[in-house]
Design a protein around this motif. Structure first.
Motif, PDB file in Angstrom:
ATOM      1  N   ASP A   1       0.608  -1.483   0.149  1.00  0.00           N
ATOM      2  CA  ASP A   1       0.040  -0.066   0.385  1.00  0.00           C
ATOM      3  C   ASP A   1       1.043   1.206   0.199  1.00  0.00           C
ATOM      4  OD1 ASP A   1      -2.629   1.554  -0.090  1.00  0.00           O
ATOM      5  OD2 ASP A   1      -3.222   0.799   1.809  1.00  0.00           O
ATOM      6  N   GLU A   2       0.324   2.818  -0.809  1.00  0.00           N
ATOM      7  CA  GLU A   2       1.279   3.280  -0.487  1.00  0.00           C
ATOM      8  C   GLU A   2       0.849   4.728  -0.415  1.00  0.00           C
ATOM      9  OE1 GLU A   2      -0.727   5.908  -2.696  1.00  0.00           O
ATOM     10  OE2 GLU A   2      -1.957   4.973  -2.794  1.00  0.00           O
ATOM     11  N   ALA A   3       0.942   5.843   1.095  1.00  0.00           N
ATOM     12  CA  ALA A   3       0.175   7.113   1.072  1.00  0.00           C
ATOM     13  C   ALA A   3       0.819   8.471   1.189  1.00  0.00           C
ATOM     14  CB  ALA A   3       0.830   6.327   2.382  1.00  0.00           C
ATOM     15  N   GLY A   4       0.628   9.009   0.634  1.00  0.00           N
ATOM     16  CA  GLY A   4       1.343  10.574  -0.056  1.00  0.00           C
ATOM     17  C   GLY A   4       0.784  10.979  -1.632  1.00  0.00           C
ATOM     18  N   ARG A   5       1.147  12.330  -1.329  1.00  0.00           N
ATOM     19  CA  ARG A   5       0.650  12.989  -2.937  1.00  0.00           C
ATOM     20  C   ARG A   5       1.867  13.140  -3.943  1.00  0.00           C
ATOM     21  NH1 ARG A   5      -2.544  16.925  -1.455  1.00  0.00           N
ATOM     22  NH2 ARG A   5      -3.604  16.605   0.465  1.00  0.00           N
ATOM     23  N   GLY A   6       2.429  11.694  -3.937  1.00  0.00           N
ATOM     24  CA  GLY A   6       3.549  11.930  -5.189  1.00  0.00           C
ATOM     25  C   GLY A   6       4.655  12.471  -5.161  1.00  0.00           C
ATOM     26  N   SER A   7       5.821  12.388  -6.100  1.00  0.00           N
ATOM     27  CA  SER A   7       6.642  13.418  -6.132  1.00  0.00           C
ATOM     28  C   SER A   7       6.842  14.284  -6.422  1.00  0.00           C
ATOM     29  CB  SER A   7       8.087  12.182  -7.000  1.00  0.00           C
ATOM     30  OG  SER A   7       7.441  11.861  -8.367  1.00  0.00           O
ATOM     31  N   ILE A   8       5.805  14.694  -7.047  1.00  0.00           N
ATOM     32  CA  ILE A   8       5.938  16.290  -8.176  1.00  0.00           C
ATOM     33  C   ILE A   8       5.431  16.892  -6.399  1.00  0.00           C
ATOM     34  CG2 ILE A   8       4.719  18.279  -8.905  1.00  0.00           C
ATOM     35  CD1 ILE A   8       5.369  15.940 -11.051  1.00  0.00           C
ATOM     36  N   ALA A   9       3.802  16.473  -6.014  1.00  0.00           N
ATOM     37  CA  ALA A   9       3.637  17.252  -4.692  1.00  0.00           C
ATOM     38  C   ALA A   9       4.260  17.239  -2.877  1.00  0.00           C
ATOM     39  CB  ALA A   9       1.911  17.203  -4.637  1.00  0.00           C
ATOM     40  N   GLY A  10       4.777  16.140  -3.151  1.00  0.00           N
ATOM     41  CA  GLY A  10       5.551  15.663  -1.695  1.00  0.00           C
ATOM     42  C   GLY A  10       5.698  14.307  -1.649  1.00  0.00           C
TER      43      GLY A  10
END
Length: 67
Positions: free
Chosen positions: A9-18
C-alpha cells in the motif's frame, strides 16, 4: 503453488507534490484457510476501512506476517 502473499500500500501525494510512503507485508500461506479468523472485510483499500476494522486488520497482519 505459491508460498506467500505480498500486500502493498502507498500513501502520499506523489513525487511532484511531496513524499510517498510505501508499506509491504509478507504473509506465508501455510494453512488450509489463510483467512480463517480474519476480520470480515477484504482489505482492498485501507482508506475504505473504519478505524475499528483497520485496527483489527493491523492485529491480524501483525500475528500472521513474516518478521
Amino acid at each position: 503453488m505459491y508460498k506467500y502473499i505480498l500486500g502493498i500500500d502507498e500513501a502520499g501525494r506523489g513525487s511532484i507534490a511531496g513524499r510517498v510512503f510505501v508499506g509491504a507485508v509478507l504473509i506465508p500461506i501455510n494453512t488450509e484457510n489463510l483467512f480463517i479468523n480474519a476480520p470480515d472485510m477484504k482489505p482492498d483499500d485501507s482508506k475504505k476501512l473504519t478505524d475499528k476494522k483497520r485496527r483489527e486488520w493491523f492485529m491480524w497482519i501483525d500475528r500472521k506476517s513474516v518478521v
